[in-house]
Design an enzyme around this catalytic site. Structure first.
Site, mmCIF file in Angstrom:
data_model
loop_
_atom_site.group_PDB
_atom_site.id
_atom_site.type_symbol
_atom_site.label_atom_id
_atom_site.label_comp_id
_atom_site.label_asym_id
_atom_site.label_seq_id
_atom_site.Cartn_x
_atom_site.Cartn_y
_atom_site.Cartn_z
ATOM 1 N N HIS A 9 -3.289 -5.831 0.954
ATOM 2 C CA HIS A 9 -2.611 -6.075 2.225
ATOM 3 C C HIS A 9 -2.549 -7.568 2.572
ATOM 4 C CE1 HIS A 9 -2.382 -1.897 3.864
ATOM 5 N NE2 HIS A 9 -3.393 -1.699 3.017
ATOM 6 N N GLU B 240 -0.701 -8.905 4.774
ATOM 7 C CA GLU B 240 -0.518 -9.033 6.225
ATOM 8 C C GLU B 240 -1.843 -8.978 6.977
ATOM 9 O OE1 GLU B 240 -0.720 -4.585 5.736
ATOM 10 O OE2 GLU B 240 -0.110 -6.321 4.543
ATOM 11 N N CYS C 119 0.840 -1.187 0.000
ATOM 12 C CA CYS C 119 0.000 0.000 0.000
ATOM 13 C C CYS C 119 0.882 1.246 0.000
ATOM 14 C CB CYS C 119 -0.983 -0.054 1.176
ATOM 15 S SG CYS C 119 -2.402 1.062 1.004
#
Length: 227
Positions: A195, A197, A87
């Site tokens: 994302h 994660e 991002c």
């Protein structure tokens, strides 16, 4: 894989990045503040997290790309060390010249935060080896400036070299060629807007992001040139 998560003023996904790294790569992963001149000894992966570094002043990632720590990050990448920018981290990578192109306002000029489906276009990189080519995964996005752009020559080069590693199955932001993530020519620097994660535990709604971290764990220590 020894991991350093870089923190800039305005980072807001740094905790998520550190949690995923500690869970899946390195239980000793640590934060590194942007004013530091160097990375911890033995760093193998540098993780540039999402957020709004410096409040997105000038352009997203533009000021962070000039933070002192980025000289060490560039040197790390040049030696063959792994760098992951997610991002805002992707925006920092393009602003710093570690990846080509730029990220601009979403097509509809709205901030978007929702799960999206990505197609794995290249499963031969250190970041994607645990996936299969053509596999569709679900990973969330959270960005207002995720519209990837590059000149036609650069797009042709990325496509021809297999540097497009993730592509949107249903393009949410207008990115050229549905590009969601790219690597550099050497394959040791990855930038992506979604994302991974935030998709490493079932409680979060998807575990599809685990493949990226398990790919890095499988890749092992990067082959680095002498400092």
């Amino acid at each position: 894989m020894k991991t350093a998560v870089i923190q800039f003023p305005g980072s807001n996904c740094d905790g998520d990045a550190l949690h995923a790294a500690q869970l899946l790569l390195d239980d000793g992963a640590q934060f590194v503040w942007h004013t530091e001149a160097g990375l911890p000894d033995g760093t193998e992966l540098v993780f540039l997290p999402g957020g709004f570094s410096y409040g997105d002043h000038l352009r997203s990632g533009a000021i962070a790309a000039r933070s002192p720590i980025m000289q060490a990050v560039k040197a790390h990448a040049e030696r063959g060390g792994f760098v992951l920018g997610v991002c805002n981290g992707f925006q920092v990578l393009t602003e710093s010249g570690l990846l080509p192109g730029a990220l601009s306002r979403n097509r509809d000029l709205h901030f978007m935060c929702r799960p999206v489906h990505l197609r794995v276009e290249n499963a031969s990189t250190a970041f994607t080896g645990a996936y299969t080519k053509g596999q569709v995964i679900e990973v969330p996005i959270a960005h207002g400036e995720g519209n990837y752009y590059a000149d036609p020559e650069t797009i042709a080069r990325l496509e021809g070299n297999g540097q497009v590693v993730f592509r949107y199955a249903d393009n949410p932001n207008g990115s050229l060629n549905d590009i969601a993530g790219i690597v550099n020519e050497r394959g040791n620097v990855l930038g992506m807007m979604p994302h991974p994660e935030r998709a490493v535990e079932a409680l979060l709604g998807s575990e599809d992001g685990r493949g990226l971290f398990s790919s890095l764990a499988r890749a092992g220590t990067p082959a680095q040139a002498p400092a």
